[in-house]
Motif scaffolding. Structure first.
Motif, PDB file in Angstrom:
ATOM      1  N   LEU A  21     -22.136 -40.497 -10.750  1.00  0.00           N
ATOM      2  CA  LEU A  21     -20.767 -40.229 -11.166  1.00  0.00           C
ATOM      3  C   LEU A  21     -20.713 -38.810 -11.717  1.00  0.00           C
ATOM      4  N   LEU A  22     -19.841 -37.999 -11.133  1.00  0.00           N
ATOM      5  CA  LEU A  22     -19.750 -36.593 -11.515  1.00  0.00           C
ATOM      6  C   LEU A  22     -18.482 -36.340 -12.313  1.00  0.00           C
ATOM      7  N   GLY A  23     -18.580 -35.463 -13.274  1.00  0.00           N
ATOM      8  CA  GLY A  23     -17.400 -34.987 -13.975  1.00  0.00           C
ATOM      9  C   GLY A  23     -16.872 -33.763 -13.250  1.00  0.00           C
ATOM     10  N   ASP A  24     -15.670 -33.345 -13.555  1.00  0.00           N
ATOM     11  CA  ASP A  24     -15.108 -32.160 -12.914  1.00  0.00           C
ATOM     12  C   ASP A  24     -15.505 -30.943 -13.736  1.00  0.00           C
ATOM     13  N   GLU A  25     -16.471 -30.226 -13.209  1.00  0.00           N
ATOM     14  CA  GLU A  25     -16.944 -29.011 -13.874  1.00  0.00           C
ATOM     15  C   GLU A  25     -16.551 -27.783 -13.082  1.00  0.00           C
ATOM     16  N   GLY A  26     -15.511 -27.912 -12.272  1.00  0.00           N
ATOM     17  CA  GLY A  26     -15.052 -26.797 -11.469  1.00  0.00           C
ATOM     18  C   GLY A  26     -15.694 -26.727 -10.101  1.00  0.00           C
ATOM     19  N   ALA A  27     -16.822 -27.407  -9.908  1.00  0.00           N
ATOM     20  CA  ALA A  27     -17.531 -27.339  -8.630  1.00  0.00           C
ATOM     21  C   ALA A  27     -16.763 -28.030  -7.518  1.00  0.00           C
ATOM     22  N   ILE A  28     -15.931 -28.991  -7.885  1.00  0.00           N
ATOM     23  CA  ILE A  28     -15.227 -29.732  -6.842  1.00  0.00           C
ATOM     24  C   ILE A  28     -14.314 -28.822  -6.031  1.00  0.00           C
ATOM     25  N   SER A  29     -13.825 -27.732  -6.623  1.00  0.00           N
ATOM     26  CA  SER A  29     -12.934 -26.847  -5.883  1.00  0.00           C
ATOM     27  C   SER A  29     -13.659 -26.119  -4.762  1.00  0.00           C
ATOM     28  N   THR A  30     -14.954 -26.059  -4.786  1.00  0.00           N
ATOM     29  CA  THR A  30     -15.697 -25.373  -3.725  1.00  0.00           C
ATOM     30  C   THR A  30     -15.956 -26.270  -2.523  1.00  0.00           C
ATOM     31  N   LEU A  31     -15.720 -27.535  -2.664  1.00  0.00           N
ATOM     32  CA  LEU A  31     -15.961 -28.543  -1.634  1.00  0.00           C
ATOM     33  C   LEU A  31     -17.441 -28.750  -1.331  1.00  0.00           C
ATOM     34  N   ALA A  32     -18.299 -27.948  -1.907  1.00  0.00           N
ATOM     35  CA  ALA A  32     -19.735 -28.072  -1.636  1.00  0.00           C
ATOM     36  C   ALA A  32     -20.291 -29.412  -2.079  1.00  0.00           C
ATOM     37  N   CYS A  33     -19.746 -29.974  -3.123  1.00  0.00           N
ATOM     38  CA  CYS A  33     -20.277 -31.252  -3.617  1.00  0.00           C
ATOM     39  C   CYS A  33     -20.121 -32.363  -2.586  1.00  0.00           C
ATOM     40  N   PHE A  34     -19.158 -32.257  -1.685  1.00  0.00           N
ATOM     41  CA  PHE A  34     -18.958 -33.301  -0.677  1.00  0.00           C
ATOM     42  C   PHE A  34     -20.131 -33.408   0.286  1.00  0.00           C
ATOM     43  N   ASN A  35     -20.914 -32.354   0.411  1.00  0.00           N
ATOM     44  CA  ASN A  35     -22.077 -32.397   1.300  1.00  0.00           C
ATOM     45  C   ASN A  35     -23.110 -33.407   0.828  1.00  0.00           C
ATOM     46  N   ASP A  36     -23.096 -33.742  -0.456  1.00  0.00           N
ATOM     47  CA  ASP A  36     -24.069 -34.673  -1.016  1.00  0.00           C
ATOM     48  C   ASP A  36     -23.573 -36.120  -1.029  1.00  0.00           C
ATOM     49  N   PHE A  37     -22.320 -36.352  -0.671  1.00  0.00           N
ATOM     50  CA  PHE A  37     -21.747 -37.694  -0.770  1.00  0.00           C
ATOM     51  C   PHE A  37     -21.985 -38.488   0.502  1.00  0.00           C
ATOM     52  N   ASP A  38     -22.361 -39.742   0.336  1.00  0.00           N
ATOM     53  CA  ASP A  38     -22.455 -40.663   1.466  1.00  0.00           C
ATOM     54  C   ASP A  38     -21.113 -41.339   1.713  1.00  0.00           C
ATOM     55  N   LEU A  39     -20.370 -41.569   0.647  1.00  0.00           N
ATOM     56  CA  LEU A  39     -19.107 -42.285   0.719  1.00  0.00           C
ATOM     57  C   LEU A  39     -18.317 -41.980  -0.544  1.00  0.00           C
ATOM     58  N   VAL A  40     -17.013 -41.950  -0.433  1.00  0.00           N
ATOM     59  CA  VAL A  40     -16.154 -41.791  -1.607  1.00  0.00           C
ATOM     60  C   VAL A  40     -15.241 -43.008  -1.698  1.00  0.00           C
ATOM     61  N   PRO A  41     -15.458 -43.864  -2.688  1.00  0.00           N
ATOM     62  CA  PRO A  41     -14.522 -44.967  -2.890  1.00  0.00           C
ATOM     63  C   PRO A  41     -13.266 -44.413  -3.562  1.00  0.00           C
ATOM     64  N   ASP A  42     -12.130 -44.567  -2.912  1.00  0.00           N
ATOM     65  CA  ASP A  42     -10.871 -44.062  -3.451  1.00  0.00           C
ATOM     66  C   ASP A  42     -10.584 -44.748  -4.772  1.00  0.00           C
ATOM     67  N   SER A  43      -9.986 -44.028  -5.681  1.00  0.00           N
ATOM     68  CA  SER A  43      -9.650 -44.601  -6.984  1.00  0.00           C
ATOM     69  C   SER A  43      -8.477 -45.575  -6.832  1.00  0.00           C
ATOM     70  N   PHE A  44      -8.365 -46.501  -7.764  1.00  0.00           N
ATOM     71  CA  PHE A  44      -7.217 -47.402  -7.779  1.00  0.00           C
ATOM     72  C   PHE A  44      -6.990 -47.857  -9.205  1.00  0.00           C
ATOM     73  N   PRO A  45      -5.783 -48.141  -9.589  1.00  0.00           N
ATOM     74  CA  PRO A  45      -4.610 -48.326  -8.733  1.00  0.00           C
ATOM     75  C   PRO A  45      -3.912 -47.026  -8.327  1.00  0.00           C
ATOM     76  N   PHE A  46      -4.333 -45.894  -8.840  1.00  0.00           N
ATOM     77  CA  PHE A  46      -3.710 -44.621  -8.487  1.00  0.00           C
ATOM     78  C   PHE A  46      -4.633 -43.888  -7.521  1.00  0.00           C
ATOM     79  N   THR A  47      -4.302 -43.939  -6.250  1.00  0.00           N
ATOM     80  CA  THR A  47      -5.175 -43.378  -5.229  1.00  0.00           C
ATOM     81  C   THR A  47      -5.034 -41.863  -5.149  1.00  0.00           C
ATOM     82  N   GLY A  48      -5.996 -41.256  -4.465  1.00  0.00           N
ATOM     83  CA  GLY A  48      -6.051 -39.807  -4.400  1.00  0.00           C
ATOM     84  C   GLY A  48      -5.100 -39.190  -3.403  1.00  0.00           C
ATOM     85  N   ASP A  49      -4.833 -37.920  -3.608  1.00  0.00           N
ATOM     86  CA  ASP A  49      -4.056 -37.114  -2.674  1.00  0.00           C
ATOM     87  C   ASP A  49      -4.927 -35.965  -2.199  1.00  0.00           C
ATOM     88  N   ALA A  50      -4.976 -34.919  -3.009  1.00  0.00           N
ATOM     89  CA  ALA A  50      -5.737 -33.723  -2.626  1.00  0.00           C
ATOM     90  C   ALA A  50      -7.222 -34.040  -2.490  1.00  0.00           C
TER      91      ALA A  50
END
Length: 148
Positions: A21-50
């Motif tokens: 579980l990662l906190g938002d330390e600004g790295a998410i804006s680079t999209l680089a962190c997605f290279n390490d993810f196998d899967l992203v479970p969408d949040s609920f009940p408020f799902t993601g947009d951007a």
């Protein structure tokens, strides 16, 4: 909350060495962190947009729980737009089952990434000219109904 989430994942047999579980330390804006993810479970009940769009653009499989309200249907809508409605769950049990099924075969997940990214790029979500035309038509229709 973090520990309760880890406990729930462990209880359904997920390999915890694959969960971070990662906190938002600004790295998410680079999209680089997605290279390490196998899967992203969408949040609920408020799902993601951007973040959901970033996830799919980077080719990461995402599972979404479709709720009853707009704020809980956005992730499902995105998945349907790119042809991955099989990753939309109707209830929490189905949500957990889809996540577990996907994570049970990491080689398969890795092979899916390119398909997800390509589907997102080819979807109506990335057709800027069409979206701009629809917006223009909508604005013109509103202006035509409203006296200035």
């Amino acid at each position: 909350v973090r520990q309760r989430f880890y406990n729930r994942l462990r209880a359904v047999g997920l390999p915890m060495e694959r969960v971070e579980l990662l906190g938002d330390e600004g790295a998410i804006s680079t999209l680089a962190c997605f290279n390490d993810f196998d899967l992203v479970p969408d949040s609920f009940p408020f799902t993601g947009d951007a973040t959901a769009c970033d996830t799919l653009r980077m080719g990461v499989p995402m599972v979404s729980l479709q709720g009853e309200h707009l704020c809980s249907r956005r992730g499902a809508s995105l998945l349907k737009q790119i042809g991955f409605e099989k990753w939309v769950a109707a209830d929490t049990e189905a949500y957990v089952a889809i996540v577990c099924e996907l994570l049970s075969d990491l080689n398969r997940i890795r092979s899916i990434r390119r398909k997800v990214a390509e589907a997102f790029q080819k979807s109506p979500l990335c057709d800027g000219a069409h979206l701009a035309e629809e917006l223009t038509v909508s604005i013109e229709a509103l202006v035509a109904r409203q006296p200035l």
